[in-house]
Design a protein around this motif. Structure first.
Motif, PDB file in Angstrom:
ATOM      1  N   LEU A 247       0.834  -1.207   0.000  1.00  0.00           N
ATOM      2  CA  LEU A 247       0.000   0.000   0.000  1.00  0.00           C
ATOM      3  C   LEU A 247       0.864   1.251   0.000  1.00  0.00           C
ATOM      4  CD1 LEU A 247      -2.623   1.589   0.245  1.00  0.00           C
ATOM      5  CD2 LEU A 247      -2.538   1.218   2.735  1.00  0.00           C
ATOM      6  N   ARG A 248       1.882   1.274   0.843  1.00  0.00           N
ATOM      7  CA  ARG A 248       2.775   2.446   0.872  1.00  0.00           C
ATOM      8  C   ARG A 248       3.434   2.653  -0.485  1.00  0.00           C
ATOM      9  NH1 ARG A 248       3.926   0.645   6.200  1.00  0.00           N
ATOM     10  NH2 ARG A 248       5.737  -0.530   5.488  1.00  0.00           N
ATOM     11  N   ALA A 249       3.835   1.545  -1.136  1.00  0.00           N
ATOM     12  CA  ALA A 249       4.472   1.649  -2.445  1.00  0.00           C
ATOM     13  C   ALA A 249       3.497   2.184  -3.493  1.00  0.00           C
ATOM     14  CB  ALA A 249       5.023   0.291  -2.868  1.00  0.00           C
ATOM     15  N   CYS A 250       2.254   1.703  -3.454  1.00  0.00           N
ATOM     16  CA  CYS A 250       1.242   2.195  -4.402  1.00  0.00           C
ATOM     17  C   CYS A 250       0.992   3.691  -4.204  1.00  0.00           C
ATOM     18  CB  CYS A 250      -0.063   1.429  -4.230  1.00  0.00           C
ATOM     19  SG  CYS A 250      -0.060  -0.238  -4.926  1.00  0.00           S
ATOM     20  N   ASN A 251       0.845   4.093  -2.946  1.00  0.00           N
ATOM     21  CA  ASN A 251       0.593   5.511  -2.665  1.00  0.00           C
ATOM     22  C   ASN A 251       1.767   6.383  -3.079  1.00  0.00           C
ATOM     23  OD1 ASN A 251      -1.993   5.165  -1.624  1.00  0.00           O
ATOM     24  ND2 ASN A 251      -1.266   4.862   0.470  1.00  0.00           N
ATOM     25  N   ARG A 252       2.972   5.913  -2.820  1.00  0.00           N
ATOM     26  CA  ARG A 252       4.154   6.695  -3.191  1.00  0.00           C
ATOM     27  C   ARG A 252       4.292   6.777  -4.707  1.00  0.00           C
ATOM     28  NH1 ARG A 252       7.084  11.019  -2.501  1.00  0.00           N
ATOM     29  NH2 ARG A 252       9.338  10.725  -2.581  1.00  0.00           N
ATOM     30  N   GLU A 253       4.017   5.679  -5.394  1.00  0.00           N
ATOM     31  CA  GLU A 253       4.076   5.697  -6.851  1.00  0.00           C
ATOM     32  C   GLU A 253       3.058   6.677  -7.419  1.00  0.00           C
ATOM     33  OE1 GLU A 253       3.737   2.736 -10.744  1.00  0.00           O
ATOM     34  OE2 GLU A 253       3.983   1.881  -8.739  1.00  0.00           O
ATOM     35  N   PHE A 254       1.853   6.677  -6.855  1.00  0.00           N
ATOM     36  CA  PHE A 254       0.829   7.618  -7.307  1.00  0.00           C
ATOM     37  C   PHE A 254       1.276   9.054  -7.073  1.00  0.00           C
ATOM     38  CE2 PHE A 254      -2.979  10.195  -6.476  1.00  0.00           C
ATOM     39  CZ  PHE A 254      -3.673   9.991  -7.661  1.00  0.00           C
ATOM     40  N   GLU A 255       1.829   9.328  -5.882  1.00  0.00           N
ATOM     41  CA  GLU A 255       2.279  10.683  -5.543  1.00  0.00           C
ATOM     42  C   GLU A 255       3.369  11.168  -6.493  1.00  0.00           C
ATOM     43  OE1 GLU A 255       4.575  12.975  -1.839  1.00  0.00           O
ATOM     44  OE2 GLU A 255       4.211  10.815  -1.774  1.00  0.00           O
ATOM     45  N   LEU A 256       4.356  10.313  -6.749  1.00  0.00           N
ATOM     46  CA  LEU A 256       5.475  10.709  -7.600  1.00  0.00           C
ATOM     47  C   LEU A 256       5.046  10.933  -9.047  1.00  0.00           C
ATOM     48  CD1 LEU A 256       8.180   8.214  -6.260  1.00  0.00           C
ATOM     49  CD2 LEU A 256       8.235  10.704  -6.002  1.00  0.00           C
ATOM     50  N   ASN A 257       4.245  10.025  -9.553  1.00  0.00           N
ATOM     51  CA  ASN A 257       3.949  10.050 -10.982  1.00  0.00           C
ATOM     52  C   ASN A 257       2.863  11.031 -11.384  1.00  0.00           C
ATOM     53  OD1 ASN A 257       5.657   7.857 -12.403  1.00  0.00           O
ATOM     54  ND2 ASN A 257       4.978   6.876 -10.513  1.00  0.00           N
ATOM     55  N   THR A 258       2.020  11.436 -10.440  1.00  0.00           N
ATOM     56  CA  THR A 258       1.057  12.476 -10.795  1.00  0.00           C
ATOM     57  C   THR A 258       1.763  13.810 -11.020  1.00  0.00           C
ATOM     58  OG1 THR A 258       0.614  12.720  -8.416  1.00  0.00           O
ATOM     59  CG2 THR A 258      -0.985  11.477  -9.716  1.00  0.00           C
TER      60      THR A 258
ATOM     61  N   ILE B 186       8.969   5.361 -20.632  1.00  0.00           N
ATOM     62  CA  ILE B 186       8.676   6.614 -21.336  1.00  0.00           C
ATOM     63  C   ILE B 186       7.642   6.313 -22.413  1.00  0.00           C
ATOM     64  CG2 ILE B 186       9.625   8.596 -22.573  1.00  0.00           C
ATOM     65  CD1 ILE B 186      12.399   7.736 -21.581  1.00  0.00           C
ATOM     66  N   VAL B 187       6.588   7.105 -22.457  1.00  0.00           N
ATOM     67  CA  VAL B 187       5.524   6.893 -23.427  1.00  0.00           C
ATOM     68  C   VAL B 187       5.318   8.174 -24.230  1.00  0.00           C
ATOM     69  CG1 VAL B 187       3.734   7.546 -21.756  1.00  0.00           C
ATOM     70  CG2 VAL B 187       3.126   6.127 -23.739  1.00  0.00           C
ATOM     71  N   LEU B 188       4.982   8.014 -25.491  1.00  0.00           N
ATOM     72  CA  LEU B 188       4.712   9.167 -26.344  1.00  0.00           C
ATOM     73  C   LEU B 188       3.233   9.493 -26.283  1.00  0.00           C
ATOM     74  CD1 LEU B 188       5.747  11.244 -28.342  1.00  0.00           C
ATOM     75  CD2 LEU B 188       5.358   9.593 -30.189  1.00  0.00           C
ATOM     76  N   LEU B 189       2.895  10.560 -25.575  1.00  0.00           N
ATOM     77  CA  LEU B 189       1.522  11.030 -25.478  1.00  0.00           C
ATOM     78  C   LEU B 189       1.317  12.212 -26.427  1.00  0.00           C
ATOM     79  CD1 LEU B 189       1.153  10.963 -21.578  1.00  0.00           C
ATOM     80  CD2 LEU B 189       0.532   9.168 -23.215  1.00  0.00           C
ATOM     81  N   GLU B 190       0.113  12.734 -26.483  1.00  0.00           N
ATOM     82  CA  GLU B 190      -0.147  13.892 -27.350  1.00  0.00           C
ATOM     83  C   GLU B 190       0.719  15.079 -26.950  1.00  0.00           C
ATOM     84  OE1 GLU B 190      -4.210  14.970 -27.632  1.00  0.00           O
ATOM     85  OE2 GLU B 190      -4.872  13.033 -28.425  1.00  0.00           O
ATOM     86  N   SER B 191       1.015  15.174 -25.667  1.00  0.00           N
ATOM     87  CA  SER B 191       1.834  16.285 -25.175  1.00  0.00           C
ATOM     88  C   SER B 191       3.320  16.079 -25.438  1.00  0.00           C
ATOM     89  CB  SER B 191       1.611  16.460 -23.666  1.00  0.00           C
ATOM     90  OG  SER B 191       1.912  15.254 -22.971  1.00  0.00           O
ATOM     91  N   GLY B 192       3.706  14.904 -25.915  1.00  0.00           N
ATOM     92  CA  GLY B 192       5.107  14.619 -26.181  1.00  0.00           C
ATOM     93  C   GLY B 192       5.587  13.438 -25.362  1.00  0.00           C
ATOM     94  N   PRO B 193       6.893  13.109 -25.459  1.00  0.00           N
ATOM     95  CA  PRO B 193       7.432  12.000 -24.666  1.00  0.00           C
ATOM     96  C   PRO B 193       7.292  12.299 -23.176  1.00  0.00           C
ATOM     97  CG  PRO B 193       9.203  13.245 -25.721  1.00  0.00           C
ATOM     98  CD  PRO B 193       7.926  13.757 -26.282  1.00  0.00           C
ATOM     99  N   THR B 194       6.811  11.310 -22.419  1.00  0.00           N
ATOM    100  CA  THR B 194       6.467  11.524 -21.016  1.00  0.00           C
ATOM    101  C   THR B 194       7.014  10.400 -20.144  1.00  0.00           C
ATOM    102  OG1 THR B 194       4.417  12.633 -21.689  1.00  0.00           O
ATOM    103  CG2 THR B 194       4.559  11.861 -19.401  1.00  0.00           C
ATOM    104  N   LEU B 195       7.736  10.770 -19.101  1.00  0.00           N
ATOM    105  CA  LEU B 195       8.207   9.795 -18.123  1.00  0.00           C
ATOM    106  C   LEU B 195       7.042   9.312 -17.266  1.00  0.00           C
ATOM    107  CD1 LEU B 195      11.374  11.707 -16.887  1.00  0.00           C
ATOM    108  CD2 LEU B 195      11.394   9.594 -18.208  1.00  0.00           C
ATOM    109  N   PHE B 196       7.085   8.042 -16.885  1.00  0.00           N
ATOM    110  CA  PHE B 196       6.135   7.522 -15.905  1.00  0.00           C
ATOM    111  C   PHE B 196       6.809   6.371 -15.162  1.00  0.00           C
ATOM    112  CE2 PHE B 196       5.623   4.633 -19.397  1.00  0.00           C
ATOM    113  CZ  PHE B 196       5.165   3.430 -18.860  1.00  0.00           C
ATOM    114  N   ASP B 197       6.102   5.781 -14.208  1.00  0.00           N
ATOM    115  CA  ASP B 197       6.613   4.646 -13.426  1.00  0.00           C
ATOM    116  C   ASP B 197       7.926   4.981 -12.719  1.00  0.00           C
ATOM    117  OD1 ASP B 197       6.452   2.176 -12.305  1.00  0.00           O
ATOM    118  OD2 ASP B 197       7.221   1.081 -14.034  1.00  0.00           O
ATOM    119  N   ALA B 198       7.952   6.147 -12.063  1.00  0.00           N
ATOM    120  CA  ALA B 198       9.136   6.531 -11.288  1.00  0.00           C
ATOM    121  C   ALA B 198       9.364   5.545 -10.146  1.00  0.00           C
ATOM    122  CB  ALA B 198       8.951   7.944 -10.720  1.00  0.00           C
ATOM    123  N   LEU B 199      10.617   5.348  -9.792  1.00  0.00           N
ATOM    124  CA  LEU B 199      10.989   4.411  -8.730  1.00  0.00           C
ATOM    125  C   LEU B 199      10.413   4.892  -7.401  1.00  0.00           C
ATOM    126  CD1 LEU B 199      14.464   2.785  -8.345  1.00  0.00           C
ATOM    127  CD2 LEU B 199      13.291   3.687  -6.352  1.00  0.00           C
TER     128      LEU B 199
END
Length: 523
Positions: free
Chosen positions: A70-81, A228-241
């Motif tokens: 749970l802590r990992a999920c919450n931290r991942e959500f916090e970082l990646n938003t 890294i995914v290519l979105l409409e806004s451009g290349p975007t980082l996700f899934d931060a450690l």
């Protein structure tokens, strides 16, 4: 050694079956696709992705309890938003009802948590684009901008001792690579540990100084093409450690090194070189160049870590896939050793009048000039725009081309080249170098830095020069026909660099230049 916690494993088996069943989603998708990693399983259902942490305990990661997941999920959500708000939606529990059935809602016991994201086409991952041969080199420019912005907004940690973190990393990596399942000979691992430890001792003072200067920040931590995914806004980082702040609180150049290593390992040297140069150009300052002395060690660690992660993946794949993983581990490990012994730095200078194609030639040569990821490319046209904090493609006023300003431009080129050379990194400079003093000064920079020097002088008929500058669009150079006409009247003097007639075309010029420099003979 990887381990799945027995008491959690049974519960996760039920959850996995639940998430694999299309009937458990509303609306029900036609099917559910599954992606496995060493630390998580992602279920792709309809317009969404559902990510569940594996109940595993590794030397560098512990998801063995529900609270930890749970802590990992919450931290991942916090970082990646912060970096990809359009992708991350919420953390959601999965519950067991009194009748034993699992559901998304109700008053039952929480047995697992998943992170819910908007789904994107897997073909838009830069990893998949690279595999398909569709990753455009031009995409490295906006990607570099995005990374610079991300690093610029990251939290600074001046009190961190990076060397201590690397001591732990080397300990974990070498322990992993000597496990029974490792295809790497124990003696080779020991040799790597000794060489890497020596490199760490040598670079520790610079690492600590960069931390004091603010280069150690809370970065993405896992920046490679699959994240890294290519979105409409451009290349975007996700899934931060998300599972270890120490592993993600790093020198920004170490963060970049992961992606550079990933591109290089795939044979995408031009992409790696373009990304590297655009990143440093966006930073502009000379202090960033001092950090290039750390890059060989950073690249080596990144490759060694990927070898270790490959071994962890073996626990979650079928027997018929282990041979391919072993091949990957061997390749990553070979790179980790290679990066630790970079060749002597070189200074290559490409001179000539406007329109001779200096920048084109420099860009073609840079990726093959070692060390990895290719030469630092310094260009007078760009440097002049950086001095004025000017849009590279917008023309400067005439006053920006005064003699004193030009002298300052060449001074900056020399300073940056010398700084990078002293850090052990090769440089390619392209500028007119119309005067004897400019040419002698840049040669002296190489001698001061104990680097090899080679000068190329490009020539072409006047009509070719006029035609080329007239055809330019979207370029940092402001030279036009009038400028070329003025340059043709210069008393340039004797140029004792290697002369190349560019009238033959860029590919032939590249081959001639590569032969002179001693680079691979390919177009």
């Amino acid at each position: 050694m990887a381990s799945t916690v027995p008491e959690a494993n049974g519960a996760q088996a039920d959850v996995i079956a639940f998430l694999e069943n299309p009937a458990n989603y509303a609306p029900a998708p036609e099917g559910v696709d599954r992606i496995d990693t060493h630390g998580a399983i992602v279920f792709l259902a309809g317009d969404y992705a559902y990510k569940m942490k594996r109940a595993v305990r590794l030397p560098y990661l512990d998801f063995s309890t529900l609270d930890q997941r749970l802590r990992a999920c919450n931290r991942e959500f916090e970082l990646n938003t912060r970096i990809a708000p359009e992708l991350y939606l919420r953390v959601c529990p999965i519950l067991r009802q009194p009748d034993g059935m699992l559901s998304w809602q109700g008053a039952g016991e929480i047995v697992e948590y998943v992170l819910i994201m908007r789904r994107f086409e897997q073909s838009q991952l830069l990893d998949e684009m690279a595999i398909a041969g569709k990753l455009d080199e031009k995409l490295m420019v906006p990607l570099a901008h995005h990374i610079v912005d991300t690093h610029g907004s990251a939290t600074v940690h001046k009190d961190v001792d990076p060397a201590k973190s690397f001591e732990t990393i080397l300990e974990h990596v070498t322990a992993a690579l000597t496990r029974d399942i490792s295809p790497i000979p124990v003696d080779d691992v020991a040799a790597y540990r000794a060489a890497a430890s020596a490199a760490l001792r040598e670079t520790t003072p610079l690492m600590r100084e960069r931390a004091r200067q603010g280069f150690v920040r809370r970065c993405h931590g896992d920046m490679h093409l699959r994240n890294i995914v290519l979105l409409e806004s451009g290349p975007t980082l996700f899934d931060a450690l998300e599972f270890d702040e120490t592993l993600a609180t790093i020198d920004v150049l170490y963060g970049l090194a992961f992606l550079l290593m990933d591109l290089y390992r795939r044979g995408m040297r031009r992409h790696a070189c373009q990304l590297f140069n655009q990143y440093l150009q966006d930073q502009s300052g000379i202090r960033h160049l001092e950090g290039l002395a750390l890059l060989p060690f950073f690249l080596s660690c990144r490759a060694a870590i990927r070898a270790m992660v490959g071994l962890d993946r073996k626990a979650n794949v079928s027997q018929d896939r282990t041979a391919a993983i072993d091949d990957d581990v061997r390749q990553y490990f070979a790179f980790s050793r290679q990066f630790l012994t970079p060749p002597r730095a070189r200074l290559i200078v490409v001179g000539g009048l406007s329109g001779t194609g200096k920048t084109t030639v420099a860009r073609m040569l840079a990726p093959d000039i070692e060390p990895v990821p290719g030469a630092l490319h310094l260009r007078s046209d760009v440097e002049r725009k950086l001095m004025y904090e000017w849009d590279p493609e917008e023309p400067l006023p005439e006053s920006a081309y005064a003699e004193k300003v030009t002298a300052h431009v060449y001074q900056r080129l020399g300073d940056k080249a010398e700084c990078a050379l002293r850090a052990g990194h090769s440089v390619i400079v392209d500028a007119v170098f119309a005067t004897e003093s400019e040419r002698r000064d840049i040669e002296a920079r190489a001698r001061k830095a104990d680097a090899e020097f080679l000068g190329l002088w490009l020539t072409a008929p006047a009509d070719v020069l006029y035609a080329r500058v007239s055809a330019r669009e979207g370029d940092a150079s402001d030279a036009d026909v009038q400028v070329v006409h003025q340059q043709l009247s210069y008393d340039i003097g004797v140029v004792d660099w290697q002369h190349i007639d560019v009238d033959a075309g860029p590919d032939e010029v590249r081959l001639r230049a590569a032969k002179i420099i001693g680079l691979p003979q390919h177009n």
